[in-house]
Design a protein around this motif. Structure first.
Motif, PDB file in Angstrom:
ATOM      1  N   LEU A 207      10.405  20.849  26.082  1.00 20.59           N
ATOM      2  CA  LEU A 207      11.364  21.909  25.776  1.00 20.59           C
ATOM      3  C   LEU A 207      11.929  21.725  24.379  1.00 20.59           C
ATOM      4  CD1 LEU A 207      13.059  24.333  26.592  1.00 20.59           C
ATOM      5  CD2 LEU A 207      14.643  22.779  27.734  1.00 20.59           C
ATOM      6  N   VAL A 208      12.147  20.477  23.970  1.00 19.76           N
ATOM      7  CA  VAL A 208      12.674  20.212  22.637  1.00 19.76           C
ATOM      8  C   VAL A 208      11.716  20.715  21.561  1.00 19.76           C
ATOM      9  CG1 VAL A 208      13.307  18.388  21.020  1.00 19.76           C
ATOM     10  CG2 VAL A 208      14.075  18.273  23.373  1.00 19.76           C
ATOM     11  N   VAL A 209      10.415  20.543  21.782  1.00 19.88           N
ATOM     12  CA  VAL A 209       9.434  21.024  20.808  1.00 19.88           C
ATOM     13  C   VAL A 209       9.585  22.527  20.605  1.00 19.88           C
ATOM     14  CG1 VAL A 209       6.970  21.325  20.357  1.00 19.88           C
ATOM     15  CG2 VAL A 209       7.808  19.161  21.284  1.00 19.88           C
ATOM     16  N   GLY A 210       9.757  23.271  21.704  1.00 23.44           N
ATOM     17  CA  GLY A 210       9.950  24.709  21.587  1.00 23.44           C
ATOM     18  C   GLY A 210      11.238  25.060  20.875  1.00 23.44           C
ATOM     19  N   LEU A 211      12.317  24.333  21.163  1.00 22.06           N
ATOM     20  CA  LEU A 211      13.602  24.618  20.525  1.00 22.06           C
ATOM     21  C   LEU A 211      13.618  24.213  19.057  1.00 22.06           C
ATOM     22  CD1 LEU A 211      16.031  23.475  23.376  1.00 22.06           C
ATOM     23  CD2 LEU A 211      15.429  25.819  22.730  1.00 22.06           C
ATOM     24  N   LEU A 212      12.786  23.265  18.668  1.00 30.72           N
ATOM     25  CA  LEU A 212      12.683  22.890  17.265  1.00 30.72           C
ATOM     26  C   LEU A 212      11.993  23.955  16.426  1.00 30.72           C
ATOM     27  CD1 LEU A 212      11.686  19.104  17.375  1.00 30.72           C
ATOM     28  CD2 LEU A 212      13.685  20.037  16.212  1.00 30.72           C
ATOM     29  N   VAL A 213      11.134  24.760  17.054  1.00 33.13           N
ATOM     30  CA  VAL A 213      10.283  25.681  16.299  1.00 33.13           C
ATOM     31  C   VAL A 213      10.717  27.134  16.443  1.00 33.13           C
ATOM     32  CG1 VAL A 213       7.927  26.536  16.003  1.00 33.13           C
ATOM     33  CG2 VAL A 213       8.317  24.117  16.482  1.00 33.13           C
ATOM     34  N   ILE A 214      10.954  27.604  17.688  1.00 29.41           N
ATOM     35  CA  ILE A 214      11.096  29.043  17.913  1.00 29.41           C
ATOM     36  C   ILE A 214      12.411  29.618  17.380  1.00 29.41           C
ATOM     37  CG2 ILE A 214      11.034  30.873  19.639  1.00 29.41           C
ATOM     38  CD1 ILE A 214       9.270  29.097  21.360  1.00 29.41           C
ATOM     39  N   PRO A 215      13.586  29.074  17.731  1.00 33.14           N
ATOM     40  CA  PRO A 215      14.816  29.656  17.167  1.00 33.14           C
ATOM     41  C   PRO A 215      14.882  29.619  15.644  1.00 33.14           C
ATOM     42  CG  PRO A 215      15.326  28.334  19.100  1.00 33.14           C
ATOM     43  CD  PRO A 215      13.900  28.053  18.762  1.00 33.14           C
ATOM     44  N   PRO A 216      14.499  28.493  14.984  1.00 33.15           N
ATOM     45  CA  PRO A 216      14.502  28.529  13.511  1.00 33.15           C
ATOM     46  C   PRO A 216      13.522  29.549  12.941  1.00 33.15           C
ATOM     47  CG  PRO A 216      14.480  26.264  14.285  1.00 33.15           C
ATOM     48  CD  PRO A 216      14.234  27.129  15.474  1.00 33.15           C
ATOM     49  N   SER A 217      12.373  29.728  13.595  1.00 28.75           N
ATOM     50  CA  SER A 217      11.405  30.710  13.114  1.00 28.75           C
ATOM     51  C   SER A 217      11.958  32.124  13.234  1.00 28.75           C
ATOM     52  CB  SER A 217      10.096  30.593  13.905  1.00 28.75           C
ATOM     53  OG  SER A 217       9.511  29.320  13.737  1.00 28.75           O
ATOM     54  N   ALA A 218      12.659  32.397  14.325  1.00 31.93           N
ATOM     55  CA  ALA A 218      13.283  33.708  14.482  1.00 31.93           C
ATOM     56  C   ALA A 218      14.368  33.924  13.439  1.00 31.93           C
ATOM     57  CB  ALA A 218      13.858  33.848  15.893  1.00 31.93           C
ATOM     58  N   ALA A 219      15.180  32.901  13.196  1.00 29.52           N
ATOM     59  CA  ALA A 219      16.237  33.016  12.185  1.00 29.52           C
ATOM     60  C   ALA A 219      15.652  33.167  10.790  1.00 29.52           C
ATOM     61  CB  ALA A 219      17.141  31.789  12.249  1.00 29.52           C
ATOM     62  N   TYR A 220      14.517  32.537  10.535  1.00 29.63           N
ATOM     63  CA  TYR A 220      13.869  32.631   9.225  1.00 29.63           C
ATOM     64  C   TYR A 220      13.499  34.073   8.881  1.00 29.63           C
ATOM     65  CZ  TYR A 220      10.451  31.635   5.533  1.00 29.63           C
ATOM     66  OH  TYR A 220       9.772  31.600   4.340  1.00 29.63           O
ATOM     67  N   LEU A 221      13.196  34.864   9.914  1.00 32.41           N
ATOM     68  CA  LEU A 221      12.837  36.263   9.696  1.00 32.41           C
ATOM     69  C   LEU A 221      14.050  37.142   9.422  1.00 32.41           C
ATOM     70  CD1 LEU A 221      10.238  36.678  12.593  1.00 32.41           C
ATOM     71  CD2 LEU A 221       9.739  36.461  10.145  1.00 32.41           C
ATOM     72  N   LEU A 222      15.241  36.652   9.734  1.00 31.49           N
ATOM     73  CA  LEU A 222      16.439  37.490   9.667  1.00 31.49           C
ATOM     74  C   LEU A 222      17.268  37.284   8.413  1.00 31.49           C
ATOM     75  CD1 LEU A 222      17.610  37.126  13.393  1.00 31.49           C
ATOM     76  CD2 LEU A 222      16.355  39.028  12.368  1.00 31.49           C
ATOM     77  N   THR A 223      17.021  36.225   7.668  1.00 34.71           N
ATOM     78  CA  THR A 223      17.856  35.951   6.495  1.00 34.71           C
ATOM     79  C   THR A 223      17.076  35.142   5.483  1.00 34.71           C
ATOM     80  OG1 THR A 223      19.937  34.954   5.758  1.00 34.71           O
ATOM     81  CG2 THR A 223      18.770  33.846   7.532  1.00 34.71           C
ATOM     82  N   ASP A 224      17.534  35.174   4.239  1.00 34.55           N
ATOM     83  CA  ASP A 224      16.951  34.374   3.170  1.00 34.55           C
ATOM     84  C   ASP A 224      17.909  33.292   2.687  1.00 34.55           C
ATOM     85  OD1 ASP A 224      14.572  35.852   3.144  1.00 34.55           O
ATOM     86  OD2 ASP A 224      15.436  37.370   1.825  1.00 34.55           O
ATOM     87  N   ARG A 225      19.015  33.076   3.400  1.00 34.21           N
ATOM     88  CA  ARG A 225      19.997  32.060   3.035  1.00 34.21           C
ATOM     89  C   ARG A 225      19.981  30.940   4.070  1.00 34.21           C
ATOM     90  NH1 ARG A 225      25.664  34.799   2.174  1.00 34.21           N
ATOM     91  NH2 ARG A 225      26.116  32.612   1.645  1.00 34.21           N
ATOM     92  N   LEU A 226      19.891  29.703   3.588  1.00 34.33           N
ATOM     93  CA  LEU A 226      19.739  28.567   4.503  1.00 34.33           C
ATOM     94  C   LEU A 226      20.946  28.417   5.424  1.00 34.33           C
ATOM     95  CD1 LEU A 226      18.236  26.115   5.523  1.00 34.33           C
ATOM     96  CD2 LEU A 226      19.177  24.797   3.616  1.00 34.33           C
ATOM     97  N   GLY A 227      22.163  28.538   4.885  1.00 34.34           N
ATOM     98  CA  GLY A 227      23.342  28.386   5.734  1.00 34.34           C
ATOM     99  C   GLY A 227      23.382  29.404   6.847  1.00 34.34           C
ATOM    100  N   VAL A 228      23.071  30.656   6.520  1.00 35.36           N
ATOM    101  CA  VAL A 228      23.030  31.710   7.547  1.00 35.36           C
ATOM    102  C   VAL A 228      21.898  31.438   8.528  1.00 35.36           C
ATOM    103  CG1 VAL A 228      22.778  34.186   7.949  1.00 35.36           C
ATOM    104  CG2 VAL A 228      24.036  33.369   5.954  1.00 35.36           C
ATOM    105  N   MET A 229      20.783  30.961   8.022  1.00 31.56           N
ATOM    106  CA  MET A 229      19.640  30.651   8.882  1.00 31.56           C
ATOM    107  C   MET A 229      19.998  29.588   9.915  1.00 31.56           C
ATOM    108  SD  MET A 229      15.933  29.165   7.710  1.00 31.56           S
ATOM    109  CE  MET A 229      14.713  28.619   8.913  1.00 31.56           C
ATOM    110  N   ILE A 230      20.724  28.555   9.490  1.00 34.35           N
ATOM    111  CA  ILE A 230      21.120  27.500  10.429  1.00 34.35           C
ATOM    112  C   ILE A 230      22.038  28.066  11.510  1.00 34.35           C
ATOM    113  CG2 ILE A 230      22.457  25.368  10.631  1.00 34.35           C
ATOM    114  CD1 ILE A 230      21.384  24.576   7.883  1.00 34.35           C
ATOM    115  N   GLY A 231      23.023  28.883  11.115  1.00 40.80           N
ATOM    116  CA  GLY A 231      23.928  29.467  12.096  1.00 40.80           C
ATOM    117  C   GLY A 231      23.215  30.385  13.068  1.00 40.80           C
ATOM    118  N   LEU A 232      22.332  31.259  12.554  1.00 40.40           N
ATOM    119  CA  LEU A 232      21.580  32.159  13.432  1.00 40.40           C
ATOM    120  C   LEU A 232      20.655  31.384  14.360  1.00 40.40           C
ATOM    121  CD1 LEU A 232      20.600  35.057  10.981  1.00 40.40           C
ATOM    122  CD2 LEU A 232      22.213  35.161  12.893  1.00 40.40           C
ATOM    123  N   SER A 233      20.042  30.334  13.841  1.00 39.96           N
ATOM    124  CA  SER A 233      19.144  29.519  14.663  1.00 39.96           C
ATOM    125  C   SER A 233      19.896  28.880  15.825  1.00 39.96           C
ATOM    126  CB  SER A 233      18.485  28.453  13.797  1.00 39.96           C
ATOM    127  OG  SER A 233      17.606  27.661  14.551  1.00 39.96           O
TER     128      SER A 233
END
Length: 293
Positions: A207-233
């Motif tokens: 489950l950790v492998v999925g949580l390491l990849v999928i939420p950050p990948s989804a957030a990566y599509l929604l913003t170009d700012r790292l701080g916002v990306m971390i919060g959205l993830s």
């Protein structure tokens, strides 16, 4: 407190820790390093059991974390000597995992030290394994362990946020201005190793492998700012936990599986509806351009 609360809290703590670290892994194109670490720690777990004779000792956690760091070091070492990064990951984690399987078959045949307890975990049982000090029940061990892991991640990333950010986007520039890029690489991999290992018997490393990849990948599509990306993830990880658990209760299905299904659904929504990178947005832009032409 109810069992539902503890399950959701445990999953959310793991999701936020993985979401923060996963953002840096995505930017560094090392998304599957968590999968490699989760398999390569098996020799450390078996060796710790052989020394301590117990599955519950702190030595097992320490040994697993050390093996995770060894995995990262070997991957980086091979990569620096001309082996492609994906090939390095495949060679190192399969070799270490095979060594662990051999050690299990030779030294722990009569012990419940198999893949179920080492890799998969079961979040539904996390509420039953409580921490007791002086006869006082302080709640599930997994909550304390994952809470401590999250605090460690927040402290390290918060203190060295600029350094991690620069190393993620341009490690050559970071090295040129005096930032030890290699050191911060190993610190990040160490945090990933600790987050993965601390989740073995609670949410499970798969489950950790999925949580390491999928939420950050989804957030990566929604913003170009790292701080916002971390919060959205982090928010997507928590939402995946809540929605996945609700789905698991309704379907009477695997909680871990449903959490990843929910995360995948949120990623699909981001992929389709992202204002800048979404599939539908791209089609609308092309349609407008064609009409204008």
């Amino acid at each position: 407190m109810s069992m539902d609360f503890w399950i959701l809290l445990t999953g959310s703590l793991a999701a936020v820790s993985c979401a923060i670290l996963g953002c840096f892994l995505i930017l560094r194109r090392m998304a599957l390093i968590g999968d490699a670490i989760s398999h390569s720690v098996l020799p450390g777990i078996v060796i710790a059991y052989m020394v301590s004779g117990s599955r519950g000792s702190i030595l097992m956690l320490v040994a697993a974390a050390i093996m995770g760091l060894l995995c990262v070091f070997l991957i980086q070492w091979f990569n620096q000597r001309g082996i492609q990064s994906d090939a390095s990951i495949g060679v190192v984690f399969t070799a270490l995992f095979a060594i662990g399987v051999v050690l299990v078959s030779l030294n722990a045949r009569q012990v419940d030290l198999d893949l179920d307890c080492v890799l998969y975990g079961e979040i539904a049982y996390s509420a039953w394994n409580t921490l007791q000090i002086g006869g006082v029940d302080l709640g599930p061990r997994s909550v304390w362990l994952l809470g401590g892991t999250l605090l460690l991640v927040l402290a390290v990333i918060g203190l060295f946020y600029k350094q991690f950010k620069l190393c993620a986007f341009d490690p050559m520039l970071a090295a040129a201005i005096g930032i030890p890029a290699a050191l911060f690489h190993y610190v990040l991999m160490g945090l990933v190793s600790v987050a993965t290992v601390s989740s073995f018997e609670s949410v499970g490393a798969i489950l950790v492998v999925g949580l390491l990849v999928i939420p950050p990948s989804a957030a990566y599509l929604l913003t170009d700012r790292l701080g916002v990306m971390i919060g959205l993830s982090a928010l997507i990880g928590i939402a995946s936990t809540v929605l996945g658990y609700a789905l698991a209760v309704r379907l009477d299905a695997s909680i871990a599986g449903c959490i990843i299904v929910a995360a995948g659904a949120l990623f699909a929504a981001s992929f389709l509806l992202s204002p800048k990178h979404g599939l539908l947005s791209a089609k609308l832009r092309r349609s407008r351009l064609s009409r204008a032409a």
